[in-house]
Design an enzyme around this catalytic site. Structure first.
Site, short mmCIF file in Angstrom:
data_model
loop_
_atom_site.label_atom_id
_atom_site.label_comp_id
_atom_site.label_asym_id
_atom_site.label_seq_id
_atom_site.Cartn_x
_atom_site.Cartn_y
_atom_site.Cartn_z
CB SER A 55 -0.93 0.02 1.23
OG SER A 55 -0.17 0.10 2.42
CB ILE A 57 5.31 5.66 -0.23
CG1 ILE A 57 4.70 6.98 0.29
CG2 ILE A 57 6.59 5.94 -1.01
CD1 ILE A 57 5.56 7.70 1.30
CB SER A 187 9.69 11.45 7.22
OG SER A 187 8.77 12.47 7.53
CE1 TYR A 200 7.69 8.05 10.57
CE2 TYR A 200 7.64 10.44 10.61
CZ TYR A 200 7.66 9.25 9.91
OH TYR A 200 7.62 9.28 8.53
CE LYS A 204 10.62 7.29 8.80
NZ LYS A 204 10.87 6.09 7.96
#
Length: 332
Positions: A55, A57, A187, A200, A204
């Site tokens: 699903s 990207i 991100s 998160y 990243k």
């Protein structure tokens, strides 16, 4: 006179650059290569291994590559969704790919010990892997000081350690064959410290550290390292996000009115990044690209602006909702 001409030239360059940054849905390097660089079709016949391909990207990138005859390894946990994506890839390829050109692997990134087996299966099936695109991962919405320690650990296990482990396997393989390309979905939160996503954002930033270190270490050794940094995209990423509590998902889906890149457009930009072997790419709708440029290159202006507009504005740019909505979601 000469200094006047130089000054006018610099001023004009700054104005044009600013306008282009505001108009583009990606950084200007990526925008340039989209128009003047190598086309995705240059990857025709290559084998790209994509994690998180069921699903979002991962799916969007798979479709962009399949349309140009790129052979695919689609890896994720949900077998039915992988089958769906495979069928879409075959249809969009218009005969450039056969069923044998799209390999499905029902793979859990957290099962670290299985990584070598699945990578070997891909090599055995195609005889070769050219690019590993690490795309699997989850986001988060949480208040920094309330995040349980186990949430930090779980997010790093998925977003960092599993990615690093699979990449290590790929790099050893690429070393043996003399060349290769590893890419990872980071991100804009890996470029700028965003609010209400502490674990998160940390994961990243860690990805940038690991992959930038890898790129530097392998300079001149025919290994390409790409870091892909999307902003908000229309996927199920938001609703599946971690919160501050173990076992609790965010549960709020993106709305049709949100300002987000489509899955297809993000996938196309990812594929262009791979085709042109770019070191780092940013992609998002206005105003997040100029916002990111300001944060990176003009930190004092960014800091001052953030104080004026407030952190809630930054949260709205990301989620098209306010902090109150996040607070209510955590109570449910």
């Amino acid at each position: 006179m000469l200094f006047t001409i130089i000054g006018v030239g610099v001023f004009a360059y700054g104005i044009i650059y600013t306008i282009l940054v505001c108009l583009a849905d990606c950084d200007l390097q990526l925008a340039f290569f989209e128009r003047f660089g190598k086309k995705i079709r240059n990857l025709k016949g290559k084998v790209v291994f994509i994690t998180g391909a069921s699903s979002g990207i991962g799916e969007g990138t798979a479709l962009a590559l399949a349309k140009n005859g790129v052979k695919l390894v689609l890896a994720a946990r949900r077998l039915a969704e992988l089958e769906r994506v495979k069928q879409k890839c075959l249809e969009i390829s218009n005969g450039l790919l056969t069923s044998e050109d799209v390999l499905i692997l029902q793979m859990d990134m957290l099962d670290i010990k299985s990584h070598q087996k699945y990578f070997d299966l891909a090599v055995q099936h195609f005889g070769n892997v050219d690019i590993l695109f690490n795309n699997a991962g989850r986001s988060q919405r949480a208040t920094w000081e309330n995040i349980e320690l186990d949430i930090h650990k779980q997010l790093f296990e998925l977003n960092v350690f599993s990615v690093v482990n699979l990449t290590s396997i790929a790099v050893r393989y690429f070393n043996s064959k003399g060349s290769g390309h590893v890419a990872v979905t980071s991100s804009l939160a890996g470029v700028v410290g965003v609010p209400f996503s502490g674990s998160y954002t940390g994961s990243k930033h860690a990805i940038h550290g690991f992959f930038n270190s890898l790129r530097t270490e392998k300079t001149g050794k025919n290994l390409t390292v790409s870091i892909i940094c999307p902003g908000p995209v229309f996927t199920n990423f938001l609703s599946e996000s971690f919160t501050e509590t173990v076992g609790k998902k965010y549960g709020i889906s993106a709305k049709p009115t949100d300002r987000r890149l489509t899955m297809e457009r993000c996938g196309e930009l990812c594929a262009i990044t791979l085709a042109n072997q770019l070191d780092e790419s940013w992609m998002a709708l206005f105003p997040l690209i100029p916002f990111t440029y300001t944060a990176v290159y003009f930190p004092l202006i960014f800091k001052t602006t953030l104080k004026i507009v407030g952190v809630n504005t930054l949260f709205k740019l990301r989620d098209s909702s306010d902090i109150q909505l996040m607070t209510e979601a955590k109570k449910n």
